[in-house]
Design an enzyme around this catalytic site. Sequence first.
Site, PDB file in Angstrom:
ATOM      1  N   SER A 158       0.819  -1.284   0.035  1.00 20.55           N
ATOM      2  CA  SER A 158       0.062  -0.018  -0.113  1.00 20.55           C
ATOM      3  C   SER A 158       0.982   1.219   0.072  1.00 20.55           C
ATOM      4  O   SER A 158       0.372   2.272  -0.423  1.00 20.55           O
ATOM      5  CB  SER A 158      -0.891   0.092   1.196  1.00 20.55           C
ATOM      6  N   ASP A 210      -1.360   6.526  12.387  1.00 22.90           N
ATOM      7  CA  ASP A 210      -0.869   5.742  11.146  1.00 22.90           C
ATOM      8  C   ASP A 210       0.546   6.395  10.814  1.00 22.90           C
ATOM      9  O   ASP A 210       0.390   7.542  10.136  1.00 22.90           O
ATOM     10  CB  ASP A 210      -1.775   5.484   9.879  1.00 22.90           C
ATOM     11  N   HIS A 254       1.960   5.196   6.347  1.00 23.14           N
ATOM     12  CA  HIS A 254       1.352   6.003   5.116  1.00 23.14           C
ATOM     13  C   HIS A 254       1.822   7.268   5.259  1.00 23.14           C
ATOM     14  O   HIS A 254       1.823   7.911   6.199  1.00 23.14           O
ATOM     15  CB  HIS A 254       0.020   5.410   4.723  1.00 23.14           C
TER      16      HIS A 254
END
Length: 414
Positions: A146, A386, A389
């Site tokens: 990702s 997070d 990312h």
Amino acid sequence: MMKQLWIDRRIQSLFPVALVSLLVVGTARLVLDNLKSNHSQAFQLYGRARAEKHRIPVVISPKDRIEEGCNVFEGEWVWDNESYPFYTEESCPYLVKQVTCRRNGRPDSFYKNWRWQPNGCDLPRFDALKLLQILRGKRLMFIGDSVQRAQFESMVCLVQSVIPEGKKSLRRVPPMKIFRVEEFDASIEYYWAPFIVESNSDHATNHTVLKRSVKLDSIAKHGKQWEGVDVLVFQSYVWWMYKPLINATFGSPNHVKEYNVTTAYRLALETWASWIDSTINPQTQTVFFMSLSPTHLWSWEWKPGSDGNCFNESYPIQGPYWGSGSSLQIMEIVHDTMQQLKRNVTLLNITQLSEFRKDAHTSIYGERKGKLLTKEQRSDPKHFADCIHWCLPGVPDTWNEILYAYLLKNHHNY
Ligand SMILES: *[C@@H]1O[C@H](CO)[C@@H](O)[C@H](O)[C@H]1NC(C)=O
Ligand SMILES: *[C@@H]1O[C@H](CO)[C@@H](O)[C@H](O)[C@H]1NC(C)=O
Ligand SMILES: *[C@@H]1O[C@H](CO)[C@@H](O)[C@H](O)[C@H]1NC(C)=O
Ligand SMILES: *[C@@H]1O[C@H](CO)[C@@H](O)[C@H](O)[C@H]1NC(C)=O
Ligand SMILES: *[C@@H]1O[C@H](CO)[C@@H](O)[C@H](O)[C@H]1NC(C)=O
Ligand SMILES: *[C@@H]1O[C@H](CO)[C@@H](O)[C@H](O)[C@H]1NC(C)=O
Ligand SMILES: *[C@@H]1O[C@H](CO)[C@@H](O)[C@H](O)[C@H]1NC(C)=O
Ligand SMILES: *[C@@H]1O[C@H](CO)[C@@H](O)[C@H](O)[C@H]1NC(C)=O
């Protein structure tokens, strides 16, 4: 010996349990994307005869070429709110919710306004039209997890503004996403393969994070889809790093056992390397490998005494910094593998420049399991931020500026 122990201990402490739910973001994301995919949009993938591509020479000025001997990976982030960002959350319709931090409520926006300035030279100014000219009749494919998907999205956003409506399209063909530019007969693609080699996490919409098992010696199934692609960009790191050991098979496909992550990563890259050496045509194909994308999970590493993470960080780190989340052992394996390859693969060593950007992660302004964080979750950044990312526009745009620089450098008007 001391150093070895120290590194190992760090590897062991690498990823907290929270990581699992972050990785699942990828899963849920793809599920949502599929639901949204526009099936009415019938267009032919590679239908056009490739011979048809007319070559118009691309004008490459001396300023477009990185100076010989300049290491573009060494430098600093400088404030530049005049040229950056190259696009906005509003201007690029292809961004997924996971990365649109401002729209998701992030209060500060400084993270969008930094330019990477190499020490000895300048990066060429990104020119979307020039990139499309270079990609005329070609496929550019990003392969990985990702994090790599964000680099794909960034690239789509960097070029899409120069293409008129109706002449561009984004299609989901799991495990791929394909952005087509009709007039240039070009495509920018993404291929989900979190370990590069095959694994039981390869299904685009239904993959396991906890029960992962990697097939260290298998790559053929993926490789079929990569054959003949003109520019390949690989990346794989974070999925390996959940525990110091990982379940995998090697040799006999039914014999799953636990491997030391470093051993497993090395075996997987060897499998990848032999695929590259046996499959890539150096006359027509170009291969890049992105070094690992750093995480900012522990604020005590840049702010001694603190006990947070990347949450509430608004500025890059100044001066030398290397986080313990970026495994030097993995770096070494990448280095060794590159040395042993028979084909040319360009390593884009973006780890150090990204290390400085503790301010650029999605933090609590991203998603978890496909949904924006709830108010309760946001009030608990220690558990829910997070720090893996990245927001877009943001750091992956710089990775693409560097990729662009190398594509210009390699381009020949035959
Ligand atoms: C789907 O594609 C059609 C035809 O290109 C277009 O008219 C329509 O707006 C698209 N719908 C969505 C939701 O993107
Ligand atoms: C750009 O940054 C400078 C220095 O921080 C500031 O004075 C100026 O107002 C900013 N311009 C814009 C358009 O945000
Ligand atoms: C997902 O995969 C698992 C194991 O392969 C299977 O048992 C399950 O039914 C699948 N779920 C869906 C929604 O396809
Ligand atoms: C490997 O798989 C076994 C059996 O499913 C499991 O008990 C073990 O925890 C797994 N190991 C790792 C490192 O995930
Ligand atoms: C993993 O393997 C490497 C290389 O063989 C070794 O240096 C390291 O100590 C091993 N780590 C563990 C946790 O066994
Ligand atoms: C964020 O950091 C600033 C100072 O840098 C501090 O004043 C503020 O209270 C912090 N916000 C939260 C929610 O921790
Ligand atoms: C990437 O650059 C860092 C320094 O920024 C260096 O330590 C590392 O060895 C490099 N990685 C590879 C694979 O060459
Ligand atoms: C790799 O690239 C270098 C520099 O561009 C070139 O001199 C060399 O011949 C290439 N090697 C192979 C195996 O293609």
